[in-house]
Design a protein around this motif. Sequence first.
Motif, PDB file in Angstrom:
ATOM      1  N   PRO A  40      10.539  11.697 -51.122  1.00 39.91           N
ATOM      2  CA  PRO A  40      11.546  12.145 -50.149  1.00 39.91           C
ATOM      3  C   PRO A  40      11.100  13.369 -49.345  1.00 39.91           C
ATOM      4  N   ILE A  41      11.729  13.557 -48.187  1.00 43.55           N
ATOM      5  CA  ILE A  41      11.532  14.789 -47.417  1.00 43.55           C
ATOM      6  C   ILE A  41      12.437  15.846 -48.060  1.00 43.55           C
ATOM      7  N   PRO A  42      11.860  16.982 -48.508  1.00 48.76           N
ATOM      8  CA  PRO A  42      12.677  17.955 -49.262  1.00 48.76           C
ATOM      9  C   PRO A  42      13.918  18.404 -48.517  1.00 48.76           C
ATOM     10  N   GLU A  43      13.794  18.645 -47.196  1.00 50.48           N
ATOM     11  CA  GLU A  43      14.964  19.196 -46.499  1.00 50.48           C
ATOM     12  C   GLU A  43      16.091  18.179 -46.356  1.00 50.48           C
ATOM     13  N   LYS A  44      15.785  16.898 -46.638  1.00 53.93           N
ATOM     14  CA  LYS A  44      16.855  15.899 -46.660  1.00 53.93           C
ATOM     15  C   LYS A  44      17.557  15.890 -48.014  1.00 53.93           C
ATOM     16  N   VAL A  45      16.853  16.345 -49.042  1.00 52.78           N
ATOM     17  CA  VAL A  45      17.443  16.376 -50.384  1.00 52.78           C
ATOM     18  C   VAL A  45      18.258  17.651 -50.566  1.00 52.78           C
ATOM     19  N   PHE A  46      17.650  18.787 -50.158  1.00 51.59           N
ATOM     20  CA  PHE A  46      18.289  20.078 -50.407  1.00 51.59           C
ATOM     21  C   PHE A  46      18.954  20.558 -49.114  1.00 51.59           C
ATOM     22  N   ASP A  47      20.102  19.989 -48.802  1.00 51.84           N
ATOM     23  CA  ASP A  47      20.775  20.341 -47.548  1.00 51.84           C
ATOM     24  C   ASP A  47      22.233  20.723 -47.776  1.00 51.84           C
ATOM     25  N   ALA A  48      22.610  20.945 -49.030  1.00 51.19           N
ATOM     26  CA  ALA A  48      24.015  21.246 -49.321  1.00 51.19           C
ATOM     27  C   ALA A  48      24.210  22.742 -49.529  1.00 51.19           C
ATOM     28  N   PHE A  49      25.430  23.186 -49.286  1.00 51.22           N
ATOM     29  CA  PHE A  49      25.775  24.602 -49.434  1.00 51.22           C
ATOM     30  C   PHE A  49      27.138  24.679 -50.117  1.00 51.22           C
ATOM     31  N   PRO A  50      27.312  25.583 -51.086  1.00 51.48           N
ATOM     32  CA  PRO A  50      28.600  25.634 -51.784  1.00 51.48           C
ATOM     33  C   PRO A  50      29.752  25.891 -50.815  1.00 51.48           C
ATOM     34  N   GLY A  51      30.817  25.099 -50.957  1.00 54.88           N
ATOM     35  CA  GLY A  51      31.993  25.300 -50.122  1.00 54.88           C
ATOM     36  C   GLY A  51      31.923  24.587 -48.787  1.00 54.88           C
ATOM     37  N   LEU A  52      30.762  24.029 -48.451  1.00 58.83           N
ATOM     38  CA  LEU A  52      30.637  23.322 -47.183  1.00 58.83           C
ATOM     39  C   LEU A  52      30.280  21.870 -47.460  1.00 58.83           C
ATOM     40  N   HIS A  53      31.225  21.160 -48.007  1.00 63.98           N
ATOM     41  CA  HIS A  53      30.967  19.784 -48.408  1.00 63.98           C
ATOM     42  C   HIS A  53      30.718  18.895 -47.189  1.00 63.98           C
ATOM     43  N   GLY A  54      29.654  18.115 -47.255  1.00 62.65           N
ATOM     44  CA  GLY A  54      29.377  17.163 -46.193  1.00 62.65           C
ATOM     45  C   GLY A  54      28.666  17.748 -44.983  1.00 62.65           C
ATOM     46  N   VAL A  55      28.456  19.060 -44.962  1.00 62.02           N
ATOM     47  CA  VAL A  55      27.749  19.677 -43.844  1.00 62.02           C
ATOM     48  C   VAL A  55      26.249  19.627 -44.133  1.00 62.02           C
ATOM     49  N   HIS A  56      25.487  19.164 -43.138  1.00 64.91           N
ATOM     50  CA  HIS A  56      24.042  19.062 -43.321  1.00 64.91           C
ATOM     51  C   HIS A  56      23.382  20.383 -42.957  1.00 64.91           C
ATOM     52  N   LEU A  57      22.999  21.163 -43.969  1.00 69.16           N
ATOM     53  CA  LEU A  57      22.365  22.465 -43.750  1.00 69.16           C
ATOM     54  C   LEU A  57      21.016  22.471 -44.449  1.00 69.16           C
ATOM     55  N   PRO A  58      19.986  21.927 -43.800  1.00 72.11           N
ATOM     56  CA  PRO A  58      18.721  21.799 -44.508  1.00 72.11           C
ATOM     57  C   PRO A  58      18.188  23.150 -44.976  1.00 72.11           C
ATOM     58  N   LEU A  59      17.920  23.247 -46.270  1.00 70.75           N
ATOM     59  CA  LEU A  59      17.309  24.428 -46.894  1.00 70.75           C
ATOM     60  C   LEU A  59      18.140  25.701 -46.773  1.00 70.75           C
ATOM     61  N   GLY A  60      19.385  25.586 -46.311  1.00 71.07           N
ATOM     62  CA  GLY A  60      20.207  26.781 -46.139  1.00 71.07           C
ATOM     63  C   GLY A  60      20.416  27.549 -47.430  1.00 71.07           C
ATOM     64  N   PHE A  61      20.759  26.813 -48.473  1.00 76.41           N
ATOM     65  CA  PHE A  61      21.053  27.482 -49.746  1.00 76.41           C
ATOM     66  C   PHE A  61      19.785  28.061 -50.364  1.00 76.41           C
ATOM     67  N   VAL A  62      18.664  27.349 -50.190  1.00 75.94           N
ATOM     68  CA  VAL A  62      17.393  27.859 -50.722  1.00 75.94           C
ATOM     69  C   VAL A  62      17.015  29.149 -50.007  1.00 75.94           C
ATOM     70  N   ALA A  63      17.329  29.211 -48.701  1.00 82.34           N
ATOM     71  CA  ALA A  63      17.050  30.435 -47.950  1.00 82.34           C
ATOM     72  C   ALA A  63      17.806  31.598 -48.564  1.00 82.34           C
ATOM     73  N   LEU A  64      19.070  31.354 -48.880  1.00 79.12           N
ATOM     74  CA  LEU A  64      19.890  32.399 -49.505  1.00 79.12           C
ATOM     75  C   LEU A  64      19.283  32.833 -50.835  1.00 79.12           C
ATOM     76  N   MET A  65      18.906  31.840 -51.659  1.00 80.87           N
ATOM     77  CA  MET A  65      18.328  32.156 -52.976  1.00 80.87           C
ATOM     78  C   MET A  65      17.041  32.960 -52.821  1.00 80.87           C
ATOM     79  N   THR A  66      16.230  32.585 -51.831  1.00 77.91           N
ATOM     80  CA  THR A  66      14.975  33.308 -51.608  1.00 77.91           C
ATOM     81  C   THR A  66      15.244  34.756 -51.249  1.00 77.91           C
ATOM     82  N   MET A  67      16.230  34.959 -50.350  1.00 79.11           N
ATOM     83  CA  MET A  67      16.546  36.335 -49.943  1.00 79.11           C
ATOM     84  C   MET A  67      17.082  37.138 -51.124  1.00 79.11           C
ATOM     85  N   ILE A  68      17.898  36.502 -51.976  1.00 81.62           N
ATOM     86  CA  ILE A  68      18.434  37.219 -53.143  1.00 81.62           C
ATOM     87  C   ILE A  68      17.297  37.696 -54.032  1.00 81.62           C
ATOM     88  N   LEU A  69      16.305  36.817 -54.231  1.00 75.91           N
ATOM     89  CA  LEU A  69      15.204  37.181 -55.116  1.00 75.91           C
ATOM     90  C   LEU A  69      14.326  38.269 -54.489  1.00 75.91           C
TER      91      LEU A  69
END
Lengths: 113, 256
Positions: free
Chosen positions: B82-111
């Motif tokens: 699979p294309i990773p950004e098609k798998v990891f495109d979800a964000f908590p509280g935003l059901h059904g919204v296609h946000l490729p890598l959005g949540f991973v970006a947040l996690m990266t910034m937190i770290l």
Amino acid sequence: MAQHAPDHSAPVGEIPKPNTGWIWKTFWIISAITALEFLIAYLMPANTLRNSIFIILTIFKAFFIVAEFMHLKHETKGLIWTILIPMSLLIWLLVALITEGNYLGDSIQNAFK
Amino acid sequence: MSTISTTQTIPDTALDKPRTGTWDGGNEPFKASYGKLMMWFFLLSDAFTFAAFLTTYGLIRHRHDAYTGTPEAFQFSTSYWPIPEKVFDAFPGLHGVHLPLGFVALMTMILIFSSVTMVLAVEAGHRMDKKDVQKWLLWTILFGTTFLGCQAWEWTHFITGTDEGTLMNDGTVFRGANLAMNQYGPVLFADLFFFITGFHGTHVFSGVCLLVYAFIATTNGTFEKRGHYEMVEKIGLYWHFVDLVWVFVFTFFYLV
């Protein structure tokens, strides 16, 4: 209860002012590289060039984390090489096994043709 | 105050002063203390472990077919990776919204933030500033636990799957992922996700435990009595390493 050290353990001298400029500088560099990576991920079609850019940017980020945050840049030369030489062997491992993976894939997919 | 660990009998007079001879432990190799040097060697070995994981990912990914169509027409299938950004495109509280890598970006910034607060704690330790060490350690613990929380959410989402799921070969729709089956692609894709991010998450968890210890010891004044905050520095090395590994996991699992 043997230790009855005085609680008022005030430091002998004044506490020096924090010197955090370099920390924030490094932080901004790493954040900028990460932002750039996302920009490329959204704007550029996936291909070998894009992947190479990602890997080069990752190595840049790794350099800043290891050199500045982990302070390796300011250690002795001996320690720097002790860490870097074994790590460089991993590049060989990576190239070798990805080549192997391609070969494995080819032979499995073409086995029944 | 002698801490010589040897079974040899040493005359009492020799214990009065520290041993400084070259072969008596009197000098520090690489001008780094024993503890820091051993932490570096541990991290080197740990880097090999993670490199082995990521190399395995590379091998297995290249052993599978790559998706060749356009990104817009991409659909989950077990016949290609699979294309990773098609798998990891979800964000908590935003059901059904296609946000490729959005949540991973947040996690990266937190770290990355946690890494910064960690250096600030080490810097405060150099100045023997107990209050600042406590403050920055607490921030680091906060960011570390937040990251773990994010990862828990990410895993839950990955395991539960999307609404659509994927039509499997036997005609049933399968949602989510486990070690034997997943909706996103080849079986090994989910396995590698669990192993690599799981192993990294375990490291973050260990790091948080060490940070909690360091915070308690700082609060009790242990390091102040010892005269230095080297323990914070060593835990800092470990913590930056965990951040470093995430930088690589992020590139090789999510971006490439």
